[in-house]
Design a protein around this motif. Structure first.
Motif, PDB file in Angstrom:
ATOM      1  N   MET A   1       5.429  23.141  31.675  1.00 44.15           N
ATOM      2  CA  MET A   1       5.659  21.820  32.261  1.00 44.15           C
ATOM      3  C   MET A   1       7.139  21.459  32.253  1.00 44.15           C
ATOM      4  O   MET A   1       7.641  20.826  33.185  1.00 44.15           O
ATOM      5  CB  MET A   1       4.837  20.772  31.510  1.00 44.15           C
ATOM      6  CG  MET A   1       3.345  20.855  31.789  1.00 44.15           C
ATOM      7  SD  MET A   1       2.397  19.492  31.081  1.00 44.15           S
ATOM      8  CE  MET A   1       2.553  19.846  29.332  1.00 44.15           C
ATOM      9  N   THR A   2       7.850  21.875  31.197  1.00 44.70           N
ATOM     10  CA  THR A   2       9.294  21.633  31.155  1.00 44.70           C
ATOM     11  C   THR A   2      10.006  22.371  32.279  1.00 44.70           C
ATOM     12  O   THR A   2      10.893  21.820  32.941  1.00 44.70           O
ATOM     13  CB  THR A   2       9.869  22.078  29.799  1.00 44.70           C
ATOM     14  OG1 THR A   2       9.223  21.357  28.749  1.00 44.70           O
ATOM     15  CG2 THR A   2      11.364  21.830  29.737  1.00 44.70           C
ATOM     16  N   ALA A   3       9.608  23.621  32.504  1.00 43.05           N
ATOM     17  CA  ALA A   3      10.208  24.398  33.586  1.00 43.05           C
ATOM     18  C   ALA A   3       9.897  23.782  34.944  1.00 43.05           C
ATOM     19  O   ALA A   3      10.771  23.698  35.820  1.00 43.05           O
ATOM     20  CB  ALA A   3       9.710  25.838  33.529  1.00 43.05           C
ATOM     21  N   ALA A   4       8.653  23.339  35.138  1.00 45.88           N
ATOM     22  CA  ALA A   4       8.271  22.729  36.414  1.00 45.88           C
ATOM     23  C   ALA A   4       9.053  21.447  36.669  1.00 45.88           C
ATOM     24  O   ALA A   4       9.536  21.209  37.784  1.00 45.88           O
ATOM     25  CB  ALA A   4       6.771  22.444  36.421  1.00 45.88           C
ATOM     26  N   MET A   5       9.185  20.612  35.647  1.00 50.53           N
ATOM     27  CA  MET A   5       9.940  19.370  35.800  1.00 50.53           C
ATOM     28  C   MET A   5      11.409  19.650  36.091  1.00 50.53           C
ATOM     29  O   MET A   5      12.019  18.998  36.947  1.00 50.53           O
ATOM     30  CB  MET A   5       9.813  18.522  34.538  1.00 50.53           C
ATOM     31  CG  MET A   5       8.435  17.952  34.290  1.00 50.53           C
ATOM     32  SD  MET A   5       8.341  17.044  32.729  1.00 50.53           S
ATOM     33  CE  MET A   5       9.536  15.746  33.025  1.00 50.53           C
ATOM     34  N   SER A   6      11.983  20.625  35.405  1.00 52.11           N
ATOM     35  CA  SER A   6      13.406  20.929  35.580  1.00 52.11           C
ATOM     36  C   SER A   6      13.696  21.470  36.968  1.00 52.11           C
ATOM     37  O   SER A   6      14.640  21.030  37.641  1.00 52.11           O
ATOM     38  CB  SER A   6      13.854  21.941  34.521  1.00 52.11           C
ATOM     39  OG  SER A   6      13.630  21.450  33.217  1.00 52.11           O
ATOM     40  N   VAL A   7      12.879  22.415  37.414  1.00 53.51           N
ATOM     41  CA  VAL A   7      13.105  23.018  38.727  1.00 53.51           C
ATOM     42  C   VAL A   7      12.850  22.006  39.841  1.00 53.51           C
ATOM     43  O   VAL A   7      13.621  21.906  40.804  1.00 53.51           O
ATOM     44  CB  VAL A   7      12.216  24.264  38.901  1.00 53.51           C
ATOM     45  CG1 VAL A   7      12.374  24.840  40.298  1.00 53.51           C
ATOM     46  CG2 VAL A   7      12.574  25.318  37.868  1.00 53.51           C
ATOM     47  N   GLY A   8      11.760  21.235  39.725  1.00 58.73           N
ATOM     48  CA  GLY A   8      11.458  20.239  40.744  1.00 58.73           C
ATOM     49  C   GLY A   8      12.520  19.158  40.834  1.00 58.73           C
ATOM     50  O   GLY A   8      12.968  18.791  41.926  1.00 58.73           O
ATOM     51  N   MET A   9      12.939  18.636  39.683  1.00 56.62           N
ATOM     52  CA  MET A   9      13.969  17.601  39.664  1.00 56.62           C
ATOM     53  C   MET A   9      15.284  18.117  40.238  1.00 56.62           C
ATOM     54  O   MET A   9      15.946  17.435  41.033  1.00 56.62           O
ATOM     55  CB  MET A   9      14.185  17.120  38.233  1.00 56.62           C
ATOM     56  CG  MET A   9      15.336  16.145  38.046  1.00 56.62           C
ATOM     57  SD  MET A   9      14.999  14.501  38.686  1.00 56.62           S
ATOM     58  CE  MET A   9      13.940  13.848  37.390  1.00 56.62           C
TER      59      MET A   9
END
Length: 209
Positions: free
Chosen positions: A37-45
């Motif tokens: 979830m951290t990776a998804a949030m970072s890449v999306g943001m």
């Protein structure tokens, strides 16, 4: 503008994001829910922020178009990045991408043109730094199967930063591309309208040099 700089910069944006997404999918279940979830949030943001910022600042697109495109691209990238994390990962990546697109567009419109060049380079450094950290996060979780060489990824990031440093901010396409040398600029015109006091209305217009 040099055609090489123009196409190389946008190719590197897609290459770096695609590389991280591919590594994220290849790692599979070795990545925990929190790390995923951290990776998804970072890449999306990051994807939404860069897209929303560059469209009004480099391509001089209207605020609404830049916001919609930034939210769409950022949300889409976040949704893909969070796919392996189930509904929670998708939701966090998608919402982070939407937020990044909105903030990037607002930042691109609010910052004066005199600071566009510095902001462009700063944003590219942040973009590269976030993806480097996400890359290491994914590799750290997948200890049994360390896909991807950090040296190669670091060299690609360094080349991306070098190209972005020489990218002339303010030109939306290489000179002569599609037989057009004109640049479309975006202007924000404030007009006062009397309605129960004073209301400031922002109008968008296209100006062709």
């Amino acid at each position: 503008m040099d055609h090489f700089l123009f196409f190389s910069l946008w190719a590197f944006y897609g290459l770096l994001i695609g590389w991280v997404l591919l590594l994220l999918f290849q790692s599979g279940s070795q990545i925990g829910d929190m790390a995923g979830m951290t990776a998804a949030m970072s890449v999306g943001m990051t994807a939404g922020l860069v897209t929303g910022l560059l469209l009004p600042m480099v391509f001089h697109l209207p605020f609404f178009v830049s916001t919609a495109a930034g939210m769409g691209i950022g949300g889409g990238v976040g949704w893909i990045a969070g796919w392996r994390g189930g509904p929670a990962g998708i939701l966090q990546g998608w919402l982070a991408g939407l937020m990044g697109g909105m903030m990037g567009a607002m930042l691109g419109v609010m910052v004066p043109p005199a600071y566009h060049s510095s902001l462009f380079r700063l944003m590219n450094v942040l973009f590269a730094g976030v993806l480097l950290l996400v890359f290491q996060l994914i590799r750290g979780c997948a200890e049994k199967d360390r896909r991807g060489s950090p040296i190669v990824f670091f060299l690609v990031v360094g080349l991306f930063l070098a190209i972005s440093h020489f990218f002339p901010v303010g030109v939306d396409r290489p000179e002569g591309l599609h037989g057009q040398n004109s640049v479309f600029k975006f202007s924000l015109v404030d007009r006062l309208i009397p309605y129960r006091g004073i209301v400031i209305e922002a109008k968008f217009s296209w100006i062709k040099d």
